[in-house]
Design a protein around this motif. Structure first.
Motif, PDB file in Angstrom:
ATOM      1  N   LYS A 104      24.935  41.458  85.211  1.00 21.61           N
ATOM      2  CA  LYS A 104      26.298  41.375  85.726  1.00 21.61           C
ATOM      3  C   LYS A 104      27.266  42.165  84.844  1.00 21.61           C
ATOM      4  O   LYS A 104      28.120  42.898  85.336  1.00 21.61           O
ATOM      5  N   GLU A 105      27.121  42.039  83.541  1.00 20.50           N
ATOM      6  CA  GLU A 105      28.019  42.736  82.633  1.00 20.50           C
ATOM      7  C   GLU A 105      27.835  44.246  82.700  1.00 20.50           C
ATOM      8  O   GLU A 105      28.806  45.000  82.648  1.00 20.50           O
ATOM      9  N   ARG A 127      26.756  45.940  85.338  1.00 22.65           N
ATOM     10  CA  ARG A 127      27.312  46.394  86.615  1.00 22.65           C
ATOM     11  C   ARG A 127      28.831  46.395  86.587  1.00 22.65           C
ATOM     12  O   ARG A 127      29.466  47.357  87.011  1.00 22.65           O
ATOM     13  N   THR A 128      29.432  45.333  86.080  1.00 18.54           N
ATOM     14  CA  THR A 128      30.882  45.269  86.114  1.00 18.54           C
ATOM     15  C   THR A 128      31.514  46.299  85.187  1.00 18.54           C
ATOM     16  O   THR A 128      32.577  46.828  85.494  1.00 18.54           O
ATOM     17  N   SER A 129      30.857  46.612  84.081  1.00 14.61           N
ATOM     18  CA  SER A 129      31.413  47.658  83.221  1.00 14.61           C
ATOM     19  C   SER A 129      31.307  49.012  83.902  1.00 14.61           C
ATOM     20  O   SER A 129      32.195  49.849  83.782  1.00 14.61           O
ATOM     21  N   ALA A 169      31.287  49.326  87.191  1.00 11.45           N
ATOM     22  CA  ALA A 169      32.126  49.246  88.386  1.00 11.45           C
ATOM     23  C   ALA A 169      33.523  49.783  88.117  1.00 11.45           C
ATOM     24  O   ALA A 169      34.164  50.328  89.013  1.00 11.45           O
ATOM     25  N   ALA A 170      33.971  49.631  86.904  1.00 11.04           N
ATOM     26  CA  ALA A 170      35.291  50.146  86.562  1.00 11.04           C
ATOM     27  C   ALA A 170      35.314  51.672  86.637  1.00 11.04           C
ATOM     28  O   ALA A 170      36.352  52.276  86.851  1.00 11.04           O
ATOM     29  N   LYS A 187      33.172  53.224  92.434  1.00 11.40           N
ATOM     30  CA  LYS A 187      32.973  52.210  93.460  1.00 11.40           C
ATOM     31  C   LYS A 187      31.509  52.062  93.884  1.00 11.40           C
ATOM     32  O   LYS A 187      31.178  51.144  94.607  1.00 11.40           O
ATOM     33  N   THR A 200      29.620  48.357  93.339  1.00  5.19           N
ATOM     34  CA  THR A 200      30.054  47.075  93.888  1.00  5.19           C
ATOM     35  C   THR A 200      28.822  46.219  94.168  1.00  5.19           C
ATOM     36  O   THR A 200      27.688  46.717  94.202  1.00  5.19           O
ATOM     37  N   VAL A 201      29.043  44.933  94.381  1.00  7.31           N
ATOM     38  CA  VAL A 201      27.931  44.041  94.709  1.00  7.31           C
ATOM     39  C   VAL A 201      27.220  44.541  95.965  1.00  7.31           C
ATOM     40  O   VAL A 201      25.984  44.601  96.015  1.00  7.31           O
ATOM     41  N   ARG A 244      23.567  38.571  94.123  1.00  5.96           N
ATOM     42  CA  ARG A 244      24.361  37.708  93.227  1.00  5.96           C
ATOM     43  C   ARG A 244      23.455  36.749  92.455  1.00  5.96           C
ATOM     44  O   ARG A 244      23.713  36.432  91.290  1.00  5.96           O
ATOM     45  N   GLU A 264      22.137  38.588  89.563  1.00  2.92           N
ATOM     46  CA  GLU A 264      23.119  38.689  88.481  1.00  2.92           C
ATOM     47  C   GLU A 264      23.197  37.385  87.691  1.00  2.92           C
ATOM     48  O   GLU A 264      23.343  37.407  86.478  1.00  2.92           O
TER      49      GLU A 264
END
Length: 71
Positions: A5-6, A8-10, A12-13, A16, A19-20, A35, A38
């Protein structure tokens, strides 16, 4: 230590494409299933982990919460 998750989210910034929904599409799974990955990356198969690592531009090891050796 970061996990799936971390990572992907880093990423994602940055774009695009992380995204999930996009990540679920990369694996060919539903968003709820992704999910779950993650929340618990140990559910991933090795093939799925390799696919995600390649897509995210990271190492397979980066997707998992690994214990830190403290000496």
């Amino acid at each position: 230590m970061p996990g799936l998750k971390e990572v992907r989210t880093s990423k994602a910034a940055e774009a695009k494409q992380f995204t999930v929904k996009a990540m679920a599409d990369v694996l060919g799974v539903s968003e709820p299933t992704y999910r779950k990955f993650e929340a618990d990356p140990d559910r991933l198969t090795l093939a799925q982990a390799k696919t995600l690592a390649k897509h995210l531009g990271c190492r397979v090891e980066d997707l998992f919460y690994l214990p830190v050796n403290v000496s």
